[in-house]
Design an enzyme around this catalytic site. Structure first.
Site, PDB file in Angstrom:
ATOM      1  N   PHE A 169      31.563  53.340  46.284  1.00  0.00           N
ATOM      2  CA  PHE A 169      31.519  54.346  47.338  1.00  0.00           C
ATOM      3  C   PHE A 169      32.766  55.226  47.296  1.00  0.00           C
ATOM      4  CE2 PHE A 169      29.509  50.458  48.858  1.00  0.00           C
ATOM      5  CZ  PHE A 169      28.340  50.879  49.459  1.00  0.00           C
ATOM      6  N   ASP A 170      32.573  56.507  47.554  1.00  0.00           N
ATOM      7  CA  ASP A 170      33.690  57.369  47.928  1.00  0.00           C
ATOM      8  C   ASP A 170      34.068  57.009  49.366  1.00  0.00           C
ATOM      9  OD1 ASP A 170      35.551  59.498  47.868  1.00  0.00           O
ATOM     10  OD2 ASP A 170      34.074  60.852  48.757  1.00  0.00           O
ATOM     11  N   GLY A 171      35.255  57.470  49.786  1.00  0.00           N
ATOM     12  CA  GLY A 171      35.718  57.137  51.123  1.00  0.00           C
ATOM     13  C   GLY A 171      35.371  58.177  52.174  1.00  0.00           C
ATOM     14  N   PHE A 281      28.168  56.523  45.296  1.00  0.00           N
ATOM     15  CA  PHE A 281      27.860  57.496  46.345  1.00  0.00           C
ATOM     16  C   PHE A 281      29.076  58.350  46.642  1.00  0.00           C
ATOM     17  CE2 PHE A 281      25.057  53.831  47.275  1.00  0.00           C
ATOM     18  CZ  PHE A 281      23.833  54.462  47.162  1.00  0.00           C
ATOM     19  N   ASP A 283      30.284  62.419  48.491  1.00  0.00           N
ATOM     20  CA  ASP A 283      29.823  63.582  49.243  1.00  0.00           C
ATOM     21  C   ASP A 283      30.022  64.889  48.494  1.00  0.00           C
ATOM     22  OD1 ASP A 283      32.555  64.914  51.011  1.00  0.00           O
ATOM     23  OD2 ASP A 283      32.716  63.173  49.706  1.00  0.00           O
TER      24      ASP A 283
END
Length: 307
Positions: A169-171, A281, A283
């Protein structure tokens, strides 16, 4: 505080299962039939699917991820993972999809076929923690409604060969809110860094994927750290000293993350390949386009980066 719903508390959860909803185009390679739809229209598409309903579909970008998700039930004390099909096909044209599900021996029995309409309304009804789709419009609607969702990007990369499910995951704007990202975009890196130092002991608000990460964590707690069938990673462009707030946020949430990579703006792709991510993932579309050269990737069109 985040205005996202507390999905972990929803009464629609199926006995505290981890529920993932997926579209047919994310699960299987439907490029050929989708091209018929775009070039010749809905009626031609329907005829094509019926005429080819005995022609088995090849795996799509998220196929390996789904197989690993369903395989978790073999090592869990009970069936705790379910995959739901949410499809814009009709029940008639969806026969080809279910024929392929049966051929590939995927334990998927629940589905919603919406005959061209967006299926995102059924995410809540099925109690899904995550929605994966090739349709960016459906994903955006799901995110706007407060659900974890991602647009599956085309990728030729398969999952890692181990049986362990690895998710990265991105943060900011994914696991966390975009509150800090907004400062970076409006006032620059120095202001962002100063804010994160000042707010280091104040946890970030949750982003759209917090509840999904929490559901993965609940499964992980059934195993020792070295025996878990799931491994998670945070892969972020943040670097020290902006790392401290992230660490303290996860601690405040009481959520385990197995690996944390603070890259300070380096290309994430090689690190995701080294981690062996089954899916990542993020954004930001640019990061996703780079990452999908190395691993399966889901774009999360959420937060200030997508305004």
């Amino acid at each position: 505080m985040s205005n996202l719903p507390d999905l972990t508390a929803k009464s629609t959860r199926q006995d505290k299962k981890l529920v993932v909803a997926i579209s047919s185009r994310a699960l299987f390679d439907l490029d050929e039939s989708h091209a018929v739809f775009e070039q010749e229209g809905k009626e031609a598409f329907c005829r094509y699917q019926v005429e080819h309903e005995d022609s088995l579909l090849a795996p799509g970008v998220a196929f390996s991820l789904v197989k690993k998700l369903l395989a978790l039930n073999r090592v869990l004390p009970a069936s705790m993972v379910e995959v739901i099909l949410l499809s814009r096909n009709s029940a008639d044209t969806g026969l080809r999809v279910f024929n392929s599900i049966r051929h590939h021996q995927l334990d998927i029995s629940r589905a919603a076929f919406t005959s061209g309409q967006s299926p995102f309304n059924y995410i809540a009804a099925f109690g899904a923690h995550l929605f994966l789709s090739a349709n960016a419009e459906d994903v955006a609607k799901a995110l706007d409604a407060g659900y974890a969702a991602a647009t599956i990007m085309s990728s030729s990369k398969s999952s890692n060969e181990s049986e362990q499910l690895r998710i990265a995951f991105d943060g900011d704007a994914v696991l966390f809110s975009d509150e800090s990202e907004r400062i970076y975009r409006s006032d620059g890196l120095q202001a962002f860094t100063e804010n994160e130092i000042t707010e280091a002991r104040n946890p970030l608000s949750g982003g759209p994927f917090k509840a999904f990460l929490a559901a993965l964590h609940q499964i992980q707690t059934l195993f020792g750290p070295d025996q878990s069938p799931i491994r998670t990673a945070l892969v972020t462009a943040r670097a020290a000293p902006a790392h401290e707030r992230v660490v303290r946020t996860l601690r405040a949430w009481n959520i385990r993350i197995d690996e944390a990579l603070f890259l300070g703006g380096m290309d994430k792709g090689p690190f995701l390949r080294a981690f062996g991510a089954d899916i990542f993932f993020d954004d930001q579309k640019g990061h996703c386009e780079s990452a999908c050269l190395h691993v399966a990737t889901g774009h999360v069109p959420h937060g200030i980066a997508n305004r």
